[in-house]
Structures are given as C-alpha cells and as structure tokens.
Design a protein around this motif. Structure first.
Motif, PDB file in Angstrom:
ATOM      1  N   PRO A 162       0.732  -1.477   0.256  1.00 30.61           N
ATOM      2  CA  PRO A 162      -0.062   0.016  -0.067  1.00 30.61           C
ATOM      3  C   PRO A 162       0.674   1.380   0.078  1.00 30.61           C
ATOM      4  O   PRO A 162       2.051   1.055   0.583  1.00 30.61           O
ATOM      5  CB  PRO A 162      -0.620  -0.203   1.147  1.00 30.61           C
ATOM      6  N   TYR A 163       0.315   2.266  -0.591  1.00 28.31           N
ATOM      7  CA  TYR A 163       1.082   3.444  -0.240  1.00 28.31           C
ATOM      8  C   TYR A 163       0.699   4.273   0.886  1.00 28.31           C
ATOM      9  O   TYR A 163      -0.297   3.863   1.433  1.00 28.31           O
ATOM     10  CB  TYR A 163       0.407   4.670  -1.694  1.00 28.31           C
ATOM     11  N   PRO A 164       1.478   5.288   1.323  1.00 26.78           N
ATOM     12  CA  PRO A 164       1.268   5.980   2.741  1.00 26.78           C
ATOM     13  C   PRO A 164      -0.231   6.656   2.847  1.00 26.78           C
ATOM     14  O   PRO A 164      -0.751   6.612   3.878  1.00 26.78           O
ATOM     15  CB  PRO A 164       2.393   6.892   2.574  1.00 26.78           C
ATOM     16  N   SER A 165      -0.696   7.149   1.352  1.00 26.96           N
ATOM     17  CA  SER A 165      -1.938   7.589   1.921  1.00 26.96           C
ATOM     18  C   SER A 165      -3.291   6.606   1.567  1.00 26.96           C
ATOM     19  O   SER A 165      -4.306   7.202   1.945  1.00 26.96           O
ATOM     20  CB  SER A 165      -2.118   8.494   0.363  1.00 26.96           C
ATOM     21  N   THR A 209     -10.673   1.043  -3.003  1.00 27.53           N
ATOM     22  CA  THR A 209      -9.695   1.230  -3.890  1.00 27.53           C
ATOM     23  C   THR A 209      -9.759   2.732  -4.596  1.00 27.53           C
ATOM     24  O   THR A 209      -9.005   3.261  -4.719  1.00 27.53           O
ATOM     25  CB  THR A 209      -9.809  -0.093  -4.877  1.00 27.53           C
ATOM     26  N   VAL A 210     -11.033   2.786  -4.873  1.00 25.67           N
ATOM     27  CA  VAL A 210     -11.335   4.129  -5.584  1.00 25.67           C
ATOM     28  C   VAL A 210     -11.049   5.556  -4.697  1.00 25.67           C
ATOM     29  O   VAL A 210     -10.449   6.487  -5.077  1.00 25.67           O
ATOM     30  CB  VAL A 210     -12.970   4.334  -5.948  1.00 25.67           C
ATOM     31  N   LEU A 211     -11.438   5.217  -3.422  1.00 25.09           N
ATOM     32  CA  LEU A 211     -11.259   6.461  -2.338  1.00 25.09           C
ATOM     33  C   LEU A 211      -9.739   6.287  -2.062  1.00 25.09           C
ATOM     34  O   LEU A 211      -8.994   7.451  -1.994  1.00 25.09           O
ATOM     35  CB  LEU A 211     -11.764   6.083  -1.051  1.00 25.09           C
ATOM     36  N   ASN A 212      -8.906   5.364  -2.124  1.00 24.70           N
ATOM     37  CA  ASN A 212      -7.407   5.452  -2.016  1.00 24.70           C
ATOM     38  C   ASN A 212      -6.781   5.995  -3.225  1.00 24.70           C
ATOM     39  O   ASN A 212      -5.961   6.986  -2.984  1.00 24.70           O
ATOM     40  CB  ASN A 212      -6.795   3.888  -1.872  1.00 24.70           C
ATOM     41  N   ALA A 213      -7.387   6.065  -4.414  1.00 25.18           N
ATOM     42  CA  ALA A 213      -6.848   6.530  -5.453  1.00 25.18           C
ATOM     43  C   ALA A 213      -6.843   8.153  -5.519  1.00 25.18           C
ATOM     44  O   ALA A 213      -6.002   8.733  -5.710  1.00 25.18           O
ATOM     45  CB  ALA A 213      -7.497   6.051  -6.746  1.00 25.18           C
ATOM     46  N   ILE A 214      -8.320   8.612  -4.823  1.00 19.13           N
ATOM     47  CA  ILE A 214      -8.412   9.886  -4.666  1.00 19.13           C
ATOM     48  C   ILE A 214      -7.505  10.665  -3.466  1.00 19.13           C
ATOM     49  O   ILE A 214      -7.082  11.769  -3.848  1.00 19.13           O
ATOM     50  CB  ILE A 214     -10.039  10.206  -4.436  1.00 19.13           C
ATOM     51  N   ASN A 248      -4.916  13.626  -3.910  1.00 18.69           N
ATOM     52  CA  ASN A 248      -4.969  14.698  -3.003  1.00 18.69           C
ATOM     53  C   ASN A 248      -3.548  15.082  -2.261  1.00 18.69           C
ATOM     54  O   ASN A 248      -3.067  16.004  -2.090  1.00 18.69           O
ATOM     55  CB  ASN A 248      -5.991  14.396  -2.044  1.00 18.69           C
ATOM     56  N   ARG A 249      -2.978  13.901  -1.976  1.00 20.04           N
ATOM     57  CA  ARG A 249      -1.783  13.900  -0.979  1.00 20.04           C
ATOM     58  C   ARG A 249      -0.499  14.376  -1.977  1.00 20.04           C
ATOM     59  O   ARG A 249       0.478  15.124  -1.572  1.00 20.04           O
ATOM     60  CB  ARG A 249      -1.296  12.531  -0.509  1.00 20.04           C
ATOM     61  N   THR A 250      -0.445  13.609  -3.197  1.00 22.85           N
ATOM     62  CA  THR A 250       0.852  13.901  -4.017  1.00 22.85           C
ATOM     63  C   THR A 250       0.673  14.885  -5.099  1.00 22.85           C
ATOM     64  O   THR A 250       1.623  15.228  -5.478  1.00 22.85           O
ATOM     65  CB  THR A 250       1.007  12.502  -4.725  1.00 22.85           C
ATOM     66  N   GLY A 251      -0.729  15.274  -5.313  1.00 19.87           N
ATOM     67  CA  GLY A 251      -0.685  16.386  -6.509  1.00 19.87           C
ATOM     68  C   GLY A 251      -0.657  15.815  -7.764  1.00 19.87           C
ATOM     69  O   GLY A 251      -0.554  16.999  -8.660  1.00 19.87           O
ATOM     70  N   ILE A 252      -0.349  14.699  -8.142  1.00 18.01           N
ATOM     71  CA  ILE A 252      -0.347  14.300  -9.489  1.00 18.01           C
ATOM     72  C   ILE A 252      -1.480  14.247 -10.399  1.00 18.01           C
ATOM     73  O   ILE A 252      -2.741  14.637  -9.936  1.00 18.01           O
ATOM     74  CB  ILE A 252       0.172  12.858  -9.675  1.00 18.01           C
ATOM     75  N   PRO A 253      -1.466  14.691 -11.753  1.00 16.12           N
ATOM     76  CA  PRO A 253      -2.595  14.768 -12.589  1.00 16.12           C
ATOM     77  C   PRO A 253      -3.476  13.474 -12.446  1.00 16.12           C
ATOM     78  O   PRO A 253      -2.745  12.377 -12.249  1.00 16.12           O
ATOM     79  CB  PRO A 253      -2.199  14.994 -13.908  1.00 16.12           C
ATOM     80  N   TRP A 254      -4.530  13.376 -12.745  1.00 11.67           N
ATOM     81  CA  TRP A 254      -5.374  12.168 -12.885  1.00 11.67           C
ATOM     82  C   TRP A 254      -4.989  11.249 -13.714  1.00 11.67           C
ATOM     83  O   TRP A 254      -4.704  10.061 -13.297  1.00 11.67           O
ATOM     84  CB  TRP A 254      -6.866  12.592 -13.096  1.00 11.67           C
ATOM     85  N   ARG A 255      -4.366  11.619 -14.724  1.00  6.50           N
ATOM     86  CA  ARG A 255      -3.947  10.744 -15.880  1.00  6.50           C
ATOM     87  C   ARG A 255      -2.852   9.990 -15.347  1.00  6.50           C
ATOM     88  O   ARG A 255      -2.395   8.904 -15.998  1.00  6.50           O
ATOM     89  CB  ARG A 255      -3.580  11.400 -17.184  1.00  6.50           C
ATOM     90  N   TYR A 256      -1.913  10.453 -14.371  1.00  8.81           N
ATOM     91  CA  TYR A 256      -0.842   9.829 -13.824  1.00  8.81           C
ATOM     92  C   TYR A 256      -1.120   8.854 -12.620  1.00  8.81           C
ATOM     93  O   TYR A 256      -0.051   8.549 -11.956  1.00  8.81           O
ATOM     94  CB  TYR A 256       0.329  10.978 -13.535  1.00  8.81           C
ATOM     95  N   LEU A 257      -2.242   8.533 -12.365  1.00  5.55           N
ATOM     96  CA  LEU A 257      -2.451   7.588 -11.248  1.00  5.55           C
ATOM     97  C   LEU A 257      -1.842   6.293 -11.391  1.00  5.55           C
ATOM     98  O   LEU A 257      -1.709   5.750 -12.814  1.00  5.55           O
ATOM     99  CB  LEU A 257      -3.972   7.258 -11.169  1.00  5.55           C
ATOM    100  N   PRO A 258      -1.042   5.893 -10.536  1.00  2.97           N
ATOM    101  CA  PRO A 258      -0.513   4.435 -10.649  1.00  2.97           C
ATOM    102  C   PRO A 258      -1.339   3.296 -11.157  1.00  2.97           C
ATOM    103  O   PRO A 258      -2.586   3.445 -10.948  1.00  2.97           O
ATOM    104  CB  PRO A 258      -0.007   3.978  -9.283  1.00  2.97           C
ATOM    105  N   HIS A 259      -0.673   2.245 -11.763  1.00  3.03           N
ATOM    106  CA  HIS A 259      -1.672   1.169 -12.473  1.00  3.03           C
ATOM    107  C   HIS A 259      -2.136   0.122 -11.401  1.00  3.03           C
ATOM    108  O   HIS A 259      -3.299  -0.336 -11.680  1.00  3.03           O
ATOM    109  CB  HIS A 259      -0.711   0.386 -13.293  1.00  3.03           C
ATOM    110  N   TYR A 265      -4.376   1.305  -9.213  1.00  2.59           N
ATOM    111  CA  TYR A 265      -5.465   1.944  -9.173  1.00  2.59           C
ATOM    112  C   TYR A 265      -6.469   1.530 -10.225  1.00  2.59           C
ATOM    113  O   TYR A 265      -5.920   1.220 -11.207  1.00  2.59           O
ATOM    114  CB  TYR A 265      -5.593   3.252  -8.506  1.00  2.59           C
ATOM    115  N   PRO A 266      -7.752   1.786  -9.989  1.00  2.00           N
ATOM    116  CA  PRO A 266      -8.555   1.709 -11.166  1.00  2.00           C
ATOM    117  C   PRO A 266      -8.308   2.615 -12.399  1.00  2.00           C
ATOM    118  O   PRO A 266      -7.513   3.591 -11.770  1.00  2.00           O
ATOM    119  CB  PRO A 266     -10.214   1.922 -10.620  1.00  2.00           C
ATOM    120  N   PRO A 267      -8.781   2.592 -13.368  1.00  2.00           N
ATOM    121  CA  PRO A 267      -8.670   3.473 -14.569  1.00  2.00           C
ATOM    122  C   PRO A 267      -8.865   4.758 -14.179  1.00  2.00           C
ATOM    123  O   PRO A 267      -9.881   5.113 -13.345  1.00  2.00           O
ATOM    124  CB  PRO A 267      -9.291   3.198 -15.741  1.00  2.00           C
TER     125      PRO A 267
END
Length: 279
Positions: free
Chosen positions: A6-9, A47-52, A56-67, A69-71
């Motif tokens: 898991p990620y820290p967030s 998993t969806v909330l984890n992605a959000i 929120n924590r890292t500031g990445i663009p939505w398109r840069y979500l790690p794989h 997570y869901p699309p």
C-alpha cells in the motif's frame, strides 16, 4: 499472487471502517435509483477512495494515477459524482462530530472562526474563475473557510481571488447557520467588515473582529484566529492544494474536504499523516 504494497496515503482498515457505511449507502442509493441496474460495480469503493487520496496527497494529474488503482477515468467519475451528491460534505460532518465528541466537546459547535487564503492557480484553470488579490498580490483563487474552535472544517467556499473576504464571508456564514443552529459566536479579522457583522447578527451570530496590537513586533499568534490559520496550514501539506489545479471551484472545495476527511480519520484512529520530515 502477492498483494501490492500500500501507499502511505491508502486507507488503513480502521479508517476505512469510519467512512465505508456512507460510501456503501451512496452506491446502494444510486443503483436503486437507476432505471437499468445492469451488472454489479466492477471497482471496489475502498480502492477508488485510495486513488482519490493519492491524488490529493501527491498532487499528480489524474492521468498519472499508478496502475494499481482503477483507470483514472473511473476514479475521476467517482470523485465527480461524490462531489455533486454531497458525499464529501457528509463525511466531513460525520467525522467532525466524532472528533469533537472524542475531544470532550459537544457534537455541534457553538463558536467558529472564519478566514481566507489566496492561492495561485495552474494553467488549466479557466481565466473566468480567477482573479487578483491586490492585498496578497496573488493572481488565482481564494479559499474562504469556517472552522470550529478545534480547527475542524465547517464550510468552505472557493471564489476568484479578487472577491473580497466580506463578499465571500456572508454567504459562508449563512450556509453554516443553516446547518449549525447552535452557532452563536464567530471570530474574524478586520477584512470582515460591517456587511458581515450585520448580516451575521441577523442570523443570530455575534462576529468579533480580532485585531493585531500595533505595538506587537514579530510573529505573534492572534487569539482565536490562529485556529483557522493553522487549518489553512494543514491544507498546504497536500500537494494538490499548494496551488489550485481544479477546473471548477466546486472541485477545489471537494479537494479541501478530502484533505480534512483524511486528517480527521487519522486523528480518530491515532495514525500520523506522513510527511517528508525525518525522511
């Protein structure tokens, strides 16, 4: 197959238990109201909330979500729907009441603090929703917040930075007065002038302006007001909030709610918010 680390967030089991009933009820309601139920949802709400939370924590663009997570299109669709359906506000209210009770306070506050923060915007933010704060010399948006005396969010309004604190403050106080009938006292700075004071009085809220002593030198926390200023500082620990990256002001407000939801859930479970300090 080995489970991904898991990620820290990501939510712990304890924090997920706090928010799961609200999200599950939302999904049940949405599916019951659909004309065509169709197949069961493909993606797990946790998993969806984890992605959000990761965005929120890292500031990445939505398109840069790690794989893991869901699309990103799916995650953003949930974020959009939860914002429109008031889910983030519901979670903020629920967790705030729990934190207040755990701190030995009444669930609903009787006093609050109002403050504002101007932040720069990113290139994707429409010019029509931006402005210039001449006092702070910042072109961007303004976040007006109301907190309780613990610094927990009661309401937030995001506007163009050129909107005066008073113009944003009165609608915000009106909103809070409708949901917090016990509220009778508010502290603010001198930017909240006669319009806010008189308007709040009509709502049954006494607004007291806290000013800085001209004889004071150097940094000195101002009574009561420092609570809301600390909350604004908490928000800046989230990279997504160091600027305003959202195309719509309502999505900016949602990002602020998400930050506070994570903070309050961690406080209730005794978990620290990971930072770069000490690493």
């Amino acid at each position: 197959m080995t489970q991904p680390r898991p990620y820290p967030s990501d939510l712990s089991d304890a924090r997920w238990a706090l928010v799961e009933p609200v999200l599950t009820a939302w999904r049940t309601h949405r599916r019951a109201g659909a004309l065509d139920i169709g197949r069961p949802p493909e993606h797990d709400l946790r998993t969806v909330l984890n992605a959000i939370l990761y965005v929120n924590r890292t500031g990445i663009p939505w398109r840069y979500l790690p794989h893991e997570y869901p699309p990103w299109q799916t995650v953003y669709a949930y974020f959009r729907d939860w914002q429109k359906d008031g889910v983030f506000e519901q979670l903020t209210s629920l967790l705030r009441r729990h934190v207040r009770v755990a701190a030995g306070r009444d669930p609903d506050p009787s006093a609050c603090v109002i403050d504002a923060q101007s932040v720069k915007t990113s290139a994707n933010v429409p010019a029509t929703s931006q402005g210039y704060d001449a006092g702070k010399k910042i072109a961007g948006r303004k976040r007006s917040i109301i907190t309780d005396t613990l610094g927990l969010l009661l309401a937030v309004l995001v506007t163009a930075a050129g909107i005066s604190d008073s113009a944003a403050g009165l609608p915000l106080l009106t909103q809070v007065a409708a949901t917090q009938p016990a509220l009778a006292k508010a502290w603010a700075d001198s930017a909240y002038r006669t319009t806010v004071i008189e308007g709040a009085a009509a709502l049954g809220i006494d607004v007291e302006v806290v000013t800085r002593d001209p004889a004071t030198k150097g940094f000195t926390p101002l009574p009561r007001r420092w609570v809301a200023e600390r909350t604004l500082g908490w928000l800046m620990l989230r990279r997504r909030l160091t600027r305003d990256y959202e195309a719509l002001p309502t999505r900016s407000e949602a990002m602020i709610h998400i930050a506070m939801i994570d903070l309050m859930a961690r406080r209730l479970t005794g978990e620290n918010t990971p930072t770069w300090r000490g690493t």
